[in-house]
Structures are given as structure tokens and as C-alpha cells.
Write an enzyme that holds these catalytic residues in place. Sequence first.
Site, PDB file in Angstrom:
ATOM      1  N   ASP A 256     -73.093 -46.314 -34.373  1.00 18.85           N
ATOM      2  CA  ASP A 256     -72.377 -45.471 -35.043  1.00 18.85           C
ATOM      3  C   ASP A 256     -73.484 -44.360 -35.408  1.00 18.85           C
ATOM      4  O   ASP A 256     -74.496 -43.548 -34.453  1.00 18.85           O
ATOM      5  CB  ASP A 256     -72.455 -46.546 -36.241  1.00 18.85           C
ATOM      6  CG  ASP A 256     -71.520 -46.326 -37.087  1.00 18.85           C
ATOM      7  OD1 ASP A 256     -70.740 -45.314 -37.376  1.00 18.85           O
ATOM      8  OD2 ASP A 256     -70.582 -46.974 -37.856  1.00 18.85           O
TER       9      ASP A 256
ATOM     10  N   THR B 188     -71.757 -54.726 -18.180  1.00 22.00           N
ATOM     11  CA  THR B 188     -71.319 -55.108 -16.652  1.00 22.00           C
ATOM     12  C   THR B 188     -70.019 -55.393 -16.489  1.00 22.00           C
ATOM     13  O   THR B 188     -69.895 -55.452 -15.232  1.00 22.00           O
ATOM     14  CB  THR B 188     -72.614 -56.221 -16.689  1.00 22.00           C
ATOM     15  OG1 THR B 188     -72.099 -57.015 -18.035  1.00 22.00           O
ATOM     16  CG2 THR B 188     -73.951 -55.614 -16.968  1.00 22.00           C
TER      17      THR B 188
ATOM     18  N   ARG C  74     -71.515 -67.982 -19.773  1.00 22.26           N
ATOM     19  CA  ARG C  74     -70.516 -68.574 -19.438  1.00 22.26           C
ATOM     20  C   ARG C  74     -71.152 -69.996 -18.739  1.00 22.26           C
ATOM     21  O   ARG C  74     -70.840 -71.248 -18.553  1.00 22.26           O
ATOM     22  CB  ARG C  74     -69.320 -68.076 -19.205  1.00 22.26           C
ATOM     23  CG  ARG C  74     -68.390 -67.642 -20.228  1.00 22.26           C
ATOM     24  CD  ARG C  74     -67.112 -66.589 -19.751  1.00 22.26           C
ATOM     25  NE  ARG C  74     -67.722 -65.277 -19.153  1.00 22.26           N
ATOM     26  CZ  ARG C  74     -67.136 -64.312 -19.451  1.00 22.26           C
ATOM     27  NH1 ARG C  74     -66.204 -64.240 -19.318  1.00 22.26           N
ATOM     28  NH2 ARG C  74     -67.798 -63.268 -18.906  1.00 22.26           N
TER      29      ARG C  74
HETATM   30  O1  C5P Z   1     -70.827 -65.345 -19.904  1.00 20.25           O
HETATM   31  P1  C5P Z   1     -71.472 -64.106 -19.410  1.00 20.25           P
HETATM   32  O2  C5P Z   1     -72.640 -64.555 -18.548  1.00 20.25           O
HETATM   33  O3  C5P Z   1     -71.000 -63.425 -18.917  1.00 20.25           O
HETATM   34  O4  C5P Z   1     -71.750 -63.573 -20.967  1.00 20.25           O
HETATM   35  C1  C5P Z   1     -72.750 -62.459 -20.752  1.00 20.25           C
HETATM   36  C2  C5P Z   1     -73.352 -62.078 -22.098  1.00 20.25           C
HETATM   37  O5  C5P Z   1     -74.056 -61.172 -22.157  1.00 20.25           O
HETATM   38  C3  C5P Z   1     -72.309 -61.575 -22.675  1.00 20.25           C
HETATM   39  O6  C5P Z   1     -73.104 -62.587 -24.358  1.00 20.25           O
HETATM   40  C4  C5P Z   1     -72.041 -60.391 -23.286  1.00 20.25           C
HETATM   41  O7  C5P Z   1     -72.015 -59.985 -24.511  1.00 20.25           O
HETATM   42  C5  C5P Z   1     -72.927 -59.896 -23.403  1.00 20.25           C
HETATM   43  N1  C5P Z   1     -73.573 -58.676 -22.057  1.00 20.25           N
HETATM   44  C6  C5P Z   1     -73.467 -57.929 -21.522  1.00 20.25           C
HETATM   45  N2  C5P Z   1     -73.223 -57.249 -20.578  1.00 20.25           N
HETATM   46  C7  C5P Z   1     -73.633 -56.243 -21.501  1.00 20.25           C
HETATM   47  C8  C5P Z   1     -74.715 -56.520 -22.064  1.00 20.25           C
HETATM   48  C9  C5P Z   1     -74.538 -57.604 -22.716  1.00 20.25           C
HETATM   49  O8  C5P Z   1     -72.295 -59.030 -20.733  1.00 20.25           O
HETATM   50  N3  C5P Z   1     -74.149 -54.779 -20.656  1.00 20.25           N
END
Ligand code: C5P
Length: 224
Positions: free
Chosen positions: A63, A114, A202
Amino acid sequence: MNRICAALDVPDLRSAAELARKLAGHVGMLKLGLELFTAHGPAAVEAVRGAGLPLFLDLKLHDIPQTVEGAAREAAALGVQYLTVHASGGAEMIRAARRGLGAKTRLLAVTVLTSLDDADQAAIGLARDAVPRLAKLALAAGADGIVCSPHEVGSLRAALGKGPELVVPGIRPAGAAKGDQRRTGTPAEAVRGGADWIVVGRPLRDAPDPAAAADAIAREIAGA
Ligand code: C5P
């Protein structure tokens, strides 16, 4: 040191506290994200503090500088150890976040999500060098560390040296479902690339035994 940061991506306080309790002693940090914080705000932080682990408030702020500075000040007041902003908010916004946080909370800048593959990045106008460019800009503006994918962590570590913390989501142990993630890697790949923290959501949350799943990842990291 346990480099696993568990993402508590659950909808309610009871589930968050229960997952935090199961993972205490098996991970090194807990991450609170948008779902839980939107629903419950500061109570989400209190719900998991009892686990005795460092807390990472992953709000990915983006923001105008004044708004981000105020939000960062409030986040620091909650007593969390890490806060995220989007590096693409620009240098002035990152400096404002740094001011708002004060000395006790570390600032992490997200480079490129990602969940975005090459085509997604091209579609929103991101250049191919967006990750290293945003990382350097964020560090110059006062960020303590960078959030990047397993695909970029090795080259970023080589380019940035030992100083900045590198935090890597998109972690998938071999055979785990990708879900919406695109630029993924295994725990061992991320740590070999130079990750200080790997963020795992997850694969822990949905495991029949989250503590055992975390221990398996810790063993994989130790072998890397
Ligand atoms: O379930 P998973 O392992 O995919 O979760 C990845 C976590 O990392 C989520 O909470 C997501 O919001 C966070 N995250 C991400 N990519 C980023 C920054 C944070 O997946 N660039």
C-alpha cells in the site's frame, strides 16, 4: 537449529492453537497468514503464542508508505518476530515498513509469489530478472530478508552473500501435491540452495500426523 516454519493456514483459532500445539518441538517457527488474521486479528497471535515459538505474521502488505508504516507499527506491537511486505511496493514503502516495525521485528520482502509461473509473470508485466531486482531493492531499502521460491534461492544466495535471511515457501516433499503452487522444490533442495527458513503449509497441516511429517522434513534437511 530447526529451519521449518509451519504455515498455520486454518480458518479458526481452535484449529490454529491445536496445530501449533502439535508442531511445538518439531518446527522452528509458526506463520500466521491472511485467512486466520482476517478472521480473528490479534487474537490469532494470542492463540498460538503458547507454543513458545517465534511468530511470523505473513500479511504481505502492499500500500502507500504511510499506510504500511502504520500497519507495521501495529504488527510490531503484537510481538511478532517477522512481518512481510511485497517488495514491488517500492523502496519508499519498504523504508516506511522498516520505520514502523522498530528494532524487534524483522522485515521480510516478498519478491514474486511462488504461485506464479513464467507465463503468469509475463502476463502481469514482470521482467525475467524481477526476483533478483526486487530482492536487491528491498535489502537496500532496509529489509532484513527476502521471500523467494526454491527456484531462485541458490542464485539469490550467490548474489546476495551470507547476510540477508532467505525464506522459502513453495516447499513440497517428494510426491506431495502441488496445489496452487508453481515454482516448487523439496526441503533438501531449498536448504542446499541456502534457505534459512523453509515455509511449509499444506504438507504439514494436511498430514495425518503433522509432528511426524515435520520430523521427516527435518531429517531430509539434516541429510542435505
Ligand atoms: O501450503 P503451502 O506449503 O503451499 O503454503 C505456503 C505458505 O507460504 C502459504 O501460507 C502462503 O501464503 C505462503 N507464501 C507463499 N509464497 C510466497 C509467500 C508466502 O506461498 N511468495
